[in-house]
Design a protein around this motif. Sequence first.
Motif, PDB file in Angstrom:
ATOM      1  N   THR A  53       0.828  -1.201   0.000  1.00 33.85           N
ATOM      2  CA  THR A  53       0.000   0.000   0.000  1.00 33.85           C
ATOM      3  C   THR A  53       0.869   1.261   0.000  1.00 33.85           C
ATOM      4  O   THR A  53       1.935   1.301   0.614  1.00 33.85           O
ATOM      5  N   SER A  54       0.397   2.284  -0.679  1.00 35.11           N
ATOM      6  CA  SER A  54       1.128   3.551  -0.692  1.00 35.11           C
ATOM      7  C   SER A  54       1.146   4.169   0.696  1.00 35.11           C
ATOM      8  O   SER A  54       2.137   4.809   1.083  1.00 35.11           O
ATOM      9  N   ASP A  55       0.065   3.982   1.459  1.00 40.95           N
ATOM     10  CA  ASP A  55       0.018   4.505   2.827  1.00 40.95           C
ATOM     11  C   ASP A  55       1.116   3.871   3.679  1.00 40.95           C
ATOM     12  O   ASP A  55       1.807   4.564   4.434  1.00 40.95           O
ATOM     13  N   GLY A  56       1.278   2.560   3.552  1.00 40.09           N
ATOM     14  CA  GLY A  56       2.321   1.878   4.299  1.00 40.09           C
ATOM     15  C   GLY A  56       3.699   2.389   3.937  1.00 40.09           C
ATOM     16  O   GLY A  56       4.536   2.649   4.812  1.00 40.09           O
ATOM     17  N   ARG A  57       3.955   2.544   2.658  1.00 39.34           N
ATOM     18  CA  ARG A  57       5.269   3.007   2.214  1.00 39.34           C
ATOM     19  C   ARG A  57       5.533   4.441   2.671  1.00 39.34           C
ATOM     20  O   ARG A  57       6.639   4.778   3.107  1.00 39.34           O
ATOM     21  N   GLU A  58       4.505   5.301   2.589  1.00 39.02           N
ATOM     22  CA  GLU A  58       4.671   6.691   3.018  1.00 39.02           C
ATOM     23  C   GLU A  58       4.915   6.778   4.523  1.00 39.02           C
ATOM     24  O   GLU A  58       5.752   7.570   4.982  1.00 39.02           O
ATOM     25  N   ASN A  59       4.210   5.969   5.298  1.00 37.55           N
ATOM     26  CA  ASN A  59       4.390   5.995   6.751  1.00 37.55           C
ATOM     27  C   ASN A  59       5.765   5.469   7.152  1.00 37.55           C
ATOM     28  O   ASN A  59       6.392   5.988   8.086  1.00 37.55           O
ATOM     29  N   LEU A  60       6.249   4.444   6.455  1.00 38.06           N
ATOM     30  CA  LEU A  60       7.586   3.947   6.752  1.00 38.06           C
ATOM     31  C   LEU A  60       8.633   5.002   6.411  1.00 38.06           C
ATOM     32  O   LEU A  60       9.603   5.193   7.168  1.00 38.06           O
ATOM     33  N   ASP A  61       8.435   5.709   5.313  1.00 40.92           N
ATOM     34  CA  ASP A  61       9.353   6.787   4.946  1.00 40.92           C
ATOM     35  C   ASP A  61       9.367   7.868   6.021  1.00 40.92           C
ATOM     36  O   ASP A  61      10.429   8.416   6.366  1.00 40.92           O
ATOM     37  N   PHE A  62       8.188   8.179   6.572  1.00 43.24           N
ATOM     38  CA  PHE A  62       8.117   9.188   7.635  1.00 43.24           C
ATOM     39  C   PHE A  62       8.881   8.722   8.868  1.00 43.24           C
ATOM     40  O   PHE A  62       9.616   9.508   9.485  1.00 43.24           O
ATOM     41  N   ILE A  63       8.711   7.448   9.244  1.00 43.26           N
ATOM     42  CA  ILE A  63       9.424   6.909  10.399  1.00 43.26           C
ATOM     43  C   ILE A  63      10.929   6.980  10.175  1.00 43.26           C
ATOM     44  O   ILE A  63      11.695   7.376  11.066  1.00 43.26           O
ATOM     45  N   LYS A  64      11.372   6.619   8.984  1.00 38.99           N
ATOM     46  CA  LYS A  64      12.802   6.678   8.664  1.00 38.99           C
ATOM     47  C   LYS A  64      13.319   8.106   8.766  1.00 38.99           C
ATOM     48  O   LYS A  64      14.420   8.348   9.282  1.00 38.99           O
ATOM     49  N   GLU A  65      12.527   9.062   8.300  1.00 42.09           N
ATOM     50  CA  GLU A  65      12.938  10.466   8.364  1.00 42.09           C
ATOM     51  C   GLU A  65      12.979  10.946   9.812  1.00 42.09           C
ATOM     52  O   GLU A  65      13.907  11.677  10.209  1.00 42.09           O
ATOM     53  N   PHE A  66      11.990  10.540  10.592  1.00 44.70           N
ATOM     54  CA  PHE A  66      11.901  10.968  11.992  1.00 44.70           C
ATOM     55  C   PHE A  66      13.138  10.521  12.770  1.00 44.70           C
ATOM     56  O   PHE A  66      13.653  11.246  13.619  1.00 44.70           O
ATOM     57  N   PHE A  67      13.622   9.307  12.473  1.00 46.56           N
ATOM     58  CA  PHE A  67      14.759   8.754  13.212  1.00 46.56           C
ATOM     59  C   PHE A  67      16.059   8.781  12.406  1.00 46.56           C
ATOM     60  O   PHE A  67      17.000   8.056  12.716  1.00 46.56           O
ATOM     61  N   ALA A  68      16.104   9.659  11.409  1.00 43.53           N
ATOM     62  CA  ALA A  68      17.252   9.681  10.500  1.00 43.53           C
ATOM     63  C   ALA A  68      18.569   9.969  11.208  1.00 43.53           C
ATOM     64  O   ALA A  68      19.625   9.495  10.797  1.00 43.53           O
ATOM     65  N   ASP A  69      18.530  10.755  12.274  1.00 43.45           N
ATOM     66  CA  ASP A  69      19.761  11.142  12.966  1.00 43.45           C
ATOM     67  C   ASP A  69      20.105  10.211  14.121  1.00 43.45           C
ATOM     68  O   ASP A  69      20.936  10.547  14.975  1.00 43.45           O
ATOM     69  N   THR A  70      19.475   9.059  14.178  1.00 41.33           N
ATOM     70  CA  THR A  70      19.724   8.096  15.245  1.00 41.33           C
ATOM     71  C   THR A  70      20.099   6.748  14.641  1.00 41.33           C
ATOM     72  O   THR A  70      20.018   6.550  13.431  1.00 41.33           O
ATOM     73  N   ASP A  71      20.473   5.817  15.509  1.00 37.25           N
ATOM     74  CA  ASP A  71      20.757   4.455  15.041  1.00 37.25           C
ATOM     75  C   ASP A  71      19.823   3.441  15.695  1.00 37.25           C
ATOM     76  O   ASP A  71      20.171   2.286  15.885  1.00 37.25           O
ATOM     77  N   VAL A  72      18.613   3.886  16.051  1.00 36.77           N
ATOM     78  CA  VAL A  72      17.696   3.025  16.809  1.00 36.77           C
ATOM     79  C   VAL A  72      16.705   2.268  15.930  1.00 36.77           C
ATOM     80  O   VAL A  72      16.074   1.313  16.394  1.00 36.77           O
ATOM     81  N   LEU A  73      16.552   2.667  14.680  1.00 34.70           N
ATOM     82  CA  LEU A  73      15.506   2.091  13.836  1.00 34.70           C
ATOM     83  C   LEU A  73      15.939   0.738  13.272  1.00 34.70           C
ATOM     84  O   LEU A  73      17.031   0.592  12.736  1.00 34.70           O
ATOM     85  N   THR A  74      15.048  -0.255  13.397  1.00 32.09           N
ATOM     86  CA  THR A  74      15.293  -1.576  12.819  1.00 32.09           C
ATOM     87  C   THR A  74      14.577  -1.692  11.474  1.00 32.09           C
ATOM     88  O   THR A  74      13.765  -0.835  11.111  1.00 32.09           O
ATOM     89  N   ALA A  75      14.866  -2.750  10.759  1.00 33.09           N
ATOM     90  CA  ALA A  75      14.074  -3.068   9.573  1.00 33.09           C
ATOM     91  C   ALA A  75      12.645  -3.395  10.015  1.00 33.09           C
ATOM     92  O   ALA A  75      12.428  -3.840  11.147  1.00 33.09           O
ATOM     93  N   PRO A  76      11.655  -3.181   9.160  1.00 34.12           N
ATOM     94  CA  PRO A  76      10.264  -3.383   9.568  1.00 34.12           C
ATOM     95  C   PRO A  76       9.881  -4.859   9.688  1.00 34.12           C
ATOM     96  O   PRO A  76      10.432  -5.717   8.991  1.00 34.12           O
ATOM     97  N   ILE A  77       8.924  -5.119  10.574  1.00 31.35           N
ATOM     98  CA  ILE A  77       8.258  -6.415  10.646  1.00 31.35           C
ATOM     99  C   ILE A  77       7.039  -6.338   9.730  1.00 31.35           C
ATOM    100  O   ILE A  77       6.161  -5.495   9.935  1.00 31.35           O
ATOM    101  N   HIS A  78       6.993  -7.184   8.722  1.00 31.45           N
ATOM    102  CA  HIS A  78       5.899  -7.130   7.753  1.00 31.45           C
ATOM    103  C   HIS A  78       4.629  -7.758   8.325  1.00 31.45           C
ATOM    104  O   HIS A  78       4.685  -8.692   9.129  1.00 31.45           O
ATOM    105  N   ARG A  79       3.513  -7.216   7.897  1.00 28.91           N
ATOM    106  CA  ARG A  79       2.222  -7.759   8.328  1.00 28.91           C
ATOM    107  C   ARG A  79       2.043  -9.164   7.763  1.00 28.91           C
ATOM    108  O   ARG A  79       2.121  -9.372   6.553  1.00 28.91           O
ATOM    109  N   ARG A  80       1.830 -10.126   8.657  1.00 27.52           N
ATOM    110  CA  ARG A  80       1.599 -11.509   8.230  1.00 27.52           C
ATOM    111  C   ARG A  80       0.522 -12.132   9.112  1.00 27.52           C
ATOM    112  O   ARG A  80       0.572 -12.018  10.336  1.00 27.52           O
TER     113      ARG A  80
END
Length: 257
Positions: free
Chosen positions: A191-218
Amino acid sequence: MERRLKKYAVLNNKGGVGKSTIAVHVAHGLAIKGKRVLLIDMDGQNDASLFLGFTSEDYNKSLYDMIAGGEKPDFAECILHARENLDLLPSKSMERINAELYKEPDMKLFLNMRLKALEEEDYDYIIIDCGPQRSRVNDAALYYVDGIIVPVQVESAAVRAIGNIYEYLSDLGLDSGMISLVVPNMYDQRTSDGRENLDFIKEFFADTDVLTAPIHRRIKITETGKFGKTVYETDSDAAKQFDHVIERLVSIDGRKE
């Protein structure tokens, strides 16, 4: 090298983000890697316990008896052996625990004193599944742990609420550096919403090293919890999604200054 206990809270002030699922799989994943782990269920819904196959009929003593009851039982009376290397400290009466804690003048050392017996149990990790609300119980947990794992559902409402955890820590006088990992959860890349929200999360934490790869919905991740299992027991492919979170966790210290 001397073994040092590491304590993490799994916390997000917004419900429905898959917090208990993350807590259970982090705990089980660490145990599979040979770490001795205690999972403490501090969420009033008891999902962490249920996801490991336990209901309130399976135990008499719980977290309540250790920290808010009358005569304190031995720690061994309160824990359940959930899996190899993984113990569970279940909870009952979280509302009563929270009410009792309002009588305590200082939360900063409360759990350190009440759970002192855990220091003698030779655990490598304590993982605490916290409830989604601000509460005295969560206050005590945050003062107790070394670091925080923050699951964030990759959808608009959850993404907008990311800042709440920083506000909470500030109100308690705790440093935001306690946030050790941020785990984007239930990501749907279709979904475009999912991709846009993940991009926002990446931007929000861009200056940190705390973000992991996403857990996909299953669906299988959700289904296994309903049957008291983890994907480490039912779906090796889905389990690989949690392995990178485990690897990140063991690679950091998590100790707050």
